[in-house]
Write a protein that holds these residues in place. Structure first.
Motif, PDB file in Angstrom:
ATOM      1  N   THR A  21     -20.799 -16.366  13.909  1.00 12.77           N
ATOM      2  CA  THR A  21     -22.144 -16.922  14.060  1.00 12.77           C
ATOM      3  C   THR A  21     -22.527 -17.637  12.766  1.00 12.77           C
ATOM      4  O   THR A  21     -21.803 -17.570  11.773  1.00 12.77           O
ATOM      5  CB  THR A  21     -23.186 -15.804  14.321  1.00 12.77           C
ATOM      6  N   ASN A  67     -22.858 -26.484  15.631  1.00 12.21           N
ATOM      7  CA  ASN A  67     -23.280 -26.938  16.958  1.00 12.21           C
ATOM      8  C   ASN A  67     -24.025 -25.812  17.684  1.00 12.21           C
ATOM      9  O   ASN A  67     -24.109 -24.680  17.199  1.00 12.21           O
ATOM     10  CB  ASN A  67     -22.094 -27.476  17.766  1.00 12.21           C
ATOM     11  N   GLU A  68     -24.579 -26.110  18.831  1.00  6.54           N
ATOM     12  CA  GLU A  68     -25.382 -25.121  19.582  1.00  6.54           C
ATOM     13  C   GLU A  68     -24.558 -23.895  19.956  1.00  6.54           C
ATOM     14  O   GLU A  68     -25.048 -22.766  19.892  1.00  6.54           O
ATOM     15  CB  GLU A  68     -25.985 -25.766  20.835  1.00  6.54           C
ATOM     16  N   ASP A  69     -23.298 -24.103  20.370  1.00  8.53           N
ATOM     17  CA  ASP A  69     -22.452 -22.961  20.731  1.00  8.53           C
ATOM     18  C   ASP A  69     -22.212 -22.051  19.537  1.00  8.53           C
ATOM     19  O   ASP A  69     -22.165 -20.832  19.677  1.00  8.53           O
ATOM     20  CB  ASP A  69     -21.120 -23.457  21.305  1.00  8.53           C
ATOM     21  N   LYS A  71     -24.322 -21.632  17.070  1.00  7.05           N
ATOM     22  CA  LYS A  71     -25.586 -20.918  16.841  1.00  7.05           C
ATOM     23  C   LYS A  71     -25.770 -19.771  17.825  1.00  7.05           C
ATOM     24  O   LYS A  71     -26.417 -18.782  17.516  1.00  7.05           O
ATOM     25  CB  LYS A  71     -26.755 -21.895  16.950  1.00  7.05           C
ATOM     26  N   GLU A  72     -25.184 -19.913  19.014  1.00  2.99           N
ATOM     27  CA  GLU A  72     -25.290 -18.868  20.035  1.00  2.99           C
ATOM     28  C   GLU A  72     -24.136 -17.876  19.976  1.00  2.99           C
ATOM     29  O   GLU A  72     -24.066 -16.961  20.793  1.00  2.99           O
ATOM     30  CB  GLU A  72     -25.378 -19.517  21.412  1.00  2.99           C
ATOM     31  N   SER A  78     -17.253 -23.131  19.339  1.00  4.26           N
ATOM     32  CA  SER A  78     -18.098 -23.300  18.150  1.00  4.26           C
ATOM     33  C   SER A  78     -17.498 -24.291  17.163  1.00  4.26           C
ATOM     34  O   SER A  78     -16.281 -24.430  17.055  1.00  4.26           O
ATOM     35  CB  SER A  78     -18.304 -21.952  17.453  1.00  4.26           C
TER      36      SER A  78
END
Length: 185
Positions: A21, A67-69, A71-72, A78
């Protein structure tokens, strides 16, 4: 391990235990040989981790983007960008799906692009020369007029504009017309 341009690193144990993360990607990066090779032992990151007095001239590794992935916490899709910097940015590193890579230097990218352009230009010039050699010169009849019996050259594989037989693509023609309109006569 001097040339790290062709090296990737994955710490599967870390990934299985912690995932990946924005909160732990630097810790993950600290386990890589990239960190040690580029001054990690003397970096601000290491000085902070050890509770030492910070040297203002030491370099620091920072998370630049994710990227968003990332962050999630989706490791498989990622993308993280980490940069080593001091007063100016230095090396950049990518963490893509858990694999760490050193990003190429801008000079390497430019050199590669220039090399590709030179090779492409050489190829175009070679094809132009081949096409010109395939065309037969017309015969001069006794009256001094040129006969134009069409010879049958083999079809070139390059577009006609590369062989100087027609004008360039429409975008070039438009730019050429705009430039001509601006030039006073």
């Amino acid at each position: 391990m001097d040339d790290l341009a062709h090296v990737s690193f994955v710490n599967t144990e870390f990934l299985q235990k912690n995932g990946l993360t924005v909160k732990n990607v630097l810790d993950y990066f600290f386990t890589s040989p990239f960190y040690l090779h580029f001054g990690g032992a003397t970096s601000l990151n290491e000085q902070r981790r050890r509770g030492q007095i910070e040297d203002p001239f030491a370099s620091e590794f920072v998370l630049l983007a994710a990227n968003e992935d990332a962050k999630e916490g989706r490791v498989e899709t990622s993308v993280f960008v980490i940069q080593r910097r001091s007063t100016v940015p230095h090396e950049a590193f990518y963490v893509i799906s858990g694999s760490i890579y050193k990003a190429p230097e801008i000079s390497e990218l430019m050199g590669s692009a220039l090399c590709q352009a030179a090779l492409s230009a050489a190829g175009i010039l070679k094809k132009q020369l081949e096409a010109m050699r395939q065309k037969e010169l017309p015969d001069l009849p006794s009256e001094g007029r040129l006969e134009s019996e069409p010879s049958e050259p083999s079809e070139p594989t390059w577009p006609a504009w590369c062989l100087f037989e027609t004008k360039g693509p429409p975008a070039w023609l438009l730019a050429e017309a705009k430039l001509a309109a601006k030039v006073p006569r």
